[in-house]
Design a protein around this motif. Structure first.
Motif, PDB file in Angstrom:
ATOM      1  N   ILE A 186      56.669  90.841  34.626  1.00 56.35           N
ATOM      2  CA  ILE A 186      57.459  89.697  33.670  1.00 56.35           C
ATOM      3  C   ILE A 186      56.421  88.911  33.065  1.00 56.35           C
ATOM      4  O   ILE A 186      55.376  88.456  33.616  1.00 56.35           O
ATOM      5  CB  ILE A 186      58.211  88.865  34.571  1.00 56.35           C
ATOM      6  CG1 ILE A 186      59.321  89.571  35.301  1.00 56.35           C
ATOM      7  CG2 ILE A 186      58.647  87.635  33.613  1.00 56.35           C
ATOM      8  CD1 ILE A 186      60.200  88.451  36.090  1.00 56.35           C
ATOM      9  N   ILE A 195      59.994  87.050  29.167  1.00 56.57           N
ATOM     10  CA  ILE A 195      60.876  86.003  29.142  1.00 56.57           C
ATOM     11  C   ILE A 195      60.437  85.025  27.853  1.00 56.57           C
ATOM     12  O   ILE A 195      59.092  84.785  27.785  1.00 56.57           O
ATOM     13  CB  ILE A 195      60.465  84.943  30.442  1.00 56.57           C
ATOM     14  CG1 ILE A 195      61.058  85.606  31.634  1.00 56.57           C
ATOM     15  CG2 ILE A 195      61.115  83.473  29.864  1.00 56.57           C
ATOM     16  CD1 ILE A 195      61.072  84.619  32.744  1.00 56.57           C
ATOM     17  N   GLY A 239      69.645  85.570  26.446  1.00 61.37           N
ATOM     18  CA  GLY A 239      70.162  84.634  27.821  1.00 61.37           C
ATOM     19  C   GLY A 239      71.423  84.057  27.875  1.00 61.37           C
ATOM     20  O   GLY A 239      72.474  84.440  27.087  1.00 61.37           O
ATOM     21  N   ALA A 269      62.681  79.759  36.488  1.00 58.05           N
ATOM     22  CA  ALA A 269      61.591  79.973  35.865  1.00 58.05           C
ATOM     23  C   ALA A 269      61.263  78.814  34.684  1.00 58.05           C
ATOM     24  O   ALA A 269      59.908  78.584  34.746  1.00 58.05           O
ATOM     25  CB  ALA A 269      61.870  81.225  35.033  1.00 58.05           C
ATOM     26  N   GLU A 270      62.126  78.290  34.287  1.00 59.98           N
ATOM     27  CA  GLU A 270      61.768  77.202  33.133  1.00 59.98           C
ATOM     28  C   GLU A 270      61.182  75.970  33.895  1.00 59.98           C
ATOM     29  O   GLU A 270      60.233  75.316  33.278  1.00 59.98           O
ATOM     30  CB  GLU A 270      63.176  76.912  32.294  1.00 59.98           C
ATOM     31  CG  GLU A 270      64.089  76.255  33.020  1.00 59.98           C
ATOM     32  CD  GLU A 270      65.119  77.323  33.452  1.00 59.98           C
ATOM     33  OE1 GLU A 270      66.338  77.153  33.647  1.00 59.98           O
ATOM     34  OE2 GLU A 270      64.780  78.623  33.458  1.00 59.98           O
ATOM     35  N   LYS A 322      63.568  90.048  40.908  1.00 58.30           N
ATOM     36  CA  LYS A 322      62.691  89.663  39.562  1.00 58.30           C
ATOM     37  C   LYS A 322      62.938  90.905  38.843  1.00 58.30           C
ATOM     38  O   LYS A 322      62.145  91.750  39.239  1.00 58.30           O
ATOM     39  CB  LYS A 322      61.826  89.047  39.637  1.00 58.30           C
ATOM     40  CG  LYS A 322      61.593  87.776  40.595  1.00 58.30           C
ATOM     41  CD  LYS A 322      62.388  86.665  40.575  1.00 58.30           C
ATOM     42  CE  LYS A 322      62.578  85.459  41.489  1.00 58.30           C
ATOM     43  NZ  LYS A 322      62.944  85.830  42.721  1.00 58.30           N
ATOM     44  N   ILE A 363      55.416  86.202  29.556  1.00 56.51           N
ATOM     45  CA  ILE A 363      56.045  85.334  28.995  1.00 56.51           C
ATOM     46  C   ILE A 363      55.542  85.129  27.457  1.00 56.51           C
ATOM     47  O   ILE A 363      54.361  85.528  27.319  1.00 56.51           O
ATOM     48  CB  ILE A 363      56.016  83.736  29.454  1.00 56.51           C
ATOM     49  CG1 ILE A 363      54.462  83.579  29.521  1.00 56.51           C
ATOM     50  CG2 ILE A 363      56.417  83.886  31.093  1.00 56.51           C
ATOM     51  CD1 ILE A 363      54.364  82.013  29.886  1.00 56.51           C
ATOM     52  N   HIS A 395      65.692  79.721  25.867  1.00 54.93           N
ATOM     53  CA  HIS A 395      65.130  80.413  26.555  1.00 54.93           C
ATOM     54  C   HIS A 395      66.041  81.814  27.055  1.00 54.93           C
ATOM     55  O   HIS A 395      67.210  81.533  27.049  1.00 54.93           O
ATOM     56  CB  HIS A 395      64.157  80.026  27.675  1.00 54.93           C
ATOM     57  CG  HIS A 395      64.784  79.482  28.682  1.00 54.93           C
ATOM     58  ND1 HIS A 395      65.325  79.991  29.908  1.00 54.93           N
ATOM     59  CD2 HIS A 395      65.103  78.019  28.782  1.00 54.93           C
ATOM     60  CE1 HIS A 395      66.227  78.998  30.721  1.00 54.93           C
ATOM     61  NE2 HIS A 395      65.650  77.995  30.063  1.00 54.93           N
ATOM     62  N   ASN A 396      65.398  82.674  27.598  1.00 56.06           N
ATOM     63  CA  ASN A 396      66.300  83.954  28.146  1.00 56.06           C
ATOM     64  C   ASN A 396      65.791  84.093  29.900  1.00 56.06           C
ATOM     65  O   ASN A 396      65.883  85.290  30.056  1.00 56.06           O
ATOM     66  CB  ASN A 396      66.150  85.236  27.503  1.00 56.06           C
ATOM     67  CG  ASN A 396      64.959  85.847  27.470  1.00 56.06           C
ATOM     68  OD1 ASN A 396      63.841  84.984  27.700  1.00 56.06           O
ATOM     69  ND2 ASN A 396      64.478  87.052  27.240  1.00 56.06           N
ATOM     70  N   ALA A 397      65.186  83.186  30.453  1.00 60.22           N
ATOM     71  CA  ALA A 397      64.799  83.202  31.709  1.00 60.22           C
ATOM     72  C   ALA A 397      65.727  83.896  32.563  1.00 60.22           C
ATOM     73  O   ALA A 397      65.455  84.710  33.664  1.00 60.22           O
ATOM     74  CB  ALA A 397      64.196  81.937  32.201  1.00 60.22           C
ATOM     75  N   SER A 453      67.562  79.152  35.242  1.00 56.29           N
ATOM     76  CA  SER A 453      66.795  79.700  36.332  1.00 56.29           C
ATOM     77  C   SER A 453      65.631  78.796  36.907  1.00 56.29           C
ATOM     78  O   SER A 453      65.698  77.668  36.464  1.00 56.29           O
ATOM     79  CB  SER A 453      65.876  80.907  35.551  1.00 56.29           C
ATOM     80  OG  SER A 453      64.969  81.478  36.135  1.00 56.29           O
ATOM     81  N   TRP A 511      65.138  86.330  35.779  1.00 54.31           N
ATOM     82  CA  TRP A 511      64.833  85.520  37.104  1.00 54.31           C
ATOM     83  C   TRP A 511      66.127  84.913  37.080  1.00 54.31           C
ATOM     84  O   TRP A 511      66.454  83.564  36.948  1.00 54.31           O
ATOM     85  CB  TRP A 511      63.722  84.673  36.887  1.00 54.31           C
ATOM     86  CG  TRP A 511      63.461  83.819  38.372  1.00 54.31           C
ATOM     87  CD1 TRP A 511      64.418  83.568  39.333  1.00 54.31           C
ATOM     88  CD2 TRP A 511      61.903  83.274  38.437  1.00 54.31           C
ATOM     89  NE1 TRP A 511      63.732  82.773  40.352  1.00 54.31           N
ATOM     90  CE2 TRP A 511      62.241  82.268  39.773  1.00 54.31           C
ATOM     91  CE3 TRP A 511      60.840  83.158  37.774  1.00 54.31           C
ATOM     92  CZ2 TRP A 511      61.217  82.074  40.486  1.00 54.31           C
ATOM     93  CZ3 TRP A 511      59.834  82.367  38.629  1.00 54.31           C
ATOM     94  CH2 TRP A 511      60.261  81.827  39.811  1.00 54.31           C
TER      95      TRP A 511
END
Length: 238
Positions: free
Chosen positions: A56, A200, A238, A81-82, A195, A58, A182-184, A79, A188
């Protein structure tokens, strides 16, 4: 193989997060900047592992929209992730999060020491009052404020209930708003063990200056924010 790589990443995440949290705590007596250095290093380390173990990477789009002064960041929440990425996305900031997170050993303690605004979601009136008071103080100190208006993570392709706390704070504090999509969640997922490899993308949308924030009706501002963030999020997958 995907399961093994995800398991290895999750194990590293569980080990490294308390370790870096402890460093944040230990360095807090030397000033906010000393602690923030470790918070940012944690974010960088986790995303390095995501790339190496899970494939993954970014991409950050719209960095030209970041103002040169503190503002309110209104971000999509899909997620973990952000939340991990935020220290490398924006300048030093404070979060608005549920107060229960402070009870997490080391990580929650580090959040509290960094001045995170912990609200009690069961008392909306008290929560808004706290966001106004503490958020305004942070903005006046030059600290950015990050708010997830949905309150909790939404599934990919869905929209949570956008709350007006970020808009109210920006209007009261005479601050601008920076939307973030975002498309996290696609890679994730919330409460997801696996994952998925891919990219992302964090996309900052055009900055809304304080003058415009103050001049528009709150309901219209929230409608605009939700429409813009959700449209960009869908565009990213996302």
């Amino acid at each position: 193989m995907l399961v093994i790589r995800s398991a290895l990443f999750n194990l590293c995440f569980m080990i490294l997060t308390p370790l870096f949290s402890l460093l944040v705590i230990l360095f807090r007596p030397f000033g906010f900047s000393a602690s923030w250095l470790w918070a940012r290093m944690w974010s960088q380390t986790i995303f390095m592992l995501l790339r190496l173990l899970c494939g993954i990477r970014i991409v950050i789009e719209g960095k030209e929209h970041l103002p040169d002064h503190a503002c309110v960041v209104v971000a999509k929440h899909q997620s973990a992730a952000e939340t991990v990425a935020m220290p490398i996305l924006v300048p030093p900031y404070t979060w608005v999060l549920k107060r229960e997170l402070f009870n997490i050993p080391f990580f929650g303690w580090a959040l509290a020491l960094l001045g995170t605004i912990g609200i009690r979601r069961g008392s909306p009136r008290e929560a808004i009052k706290q966001v106004m008071q503490d958020g305004s103080a942070m903005l006046n100190q030059g600290r950015w404020v990050v708010i997830f208006p949905e309150g909790t993570r939404s599934s990919v392709g869905t929209t949570g209930n956008y709350q007006p706390g970020g808009a109210i704070l920006a209007q009261k504090a005479k601050a601008g708003i920076l939307p973030l999509a975002h498309n996290a969640g696609a890679l994730w997922p919330k409460r997801g063990f696996i994952k998925k490899p891919g990219t992302i993308t964090f996309r900052f949308l055009p900055y809304i200056p304080a003058e415009e924030v103050s001049s528009i009706k709150r309901s219209e501002l929230m409608t605009q924010l939700e429409a813009d963030i959700e449209a960009a999020t869908r565009q990213l997958g996302g």
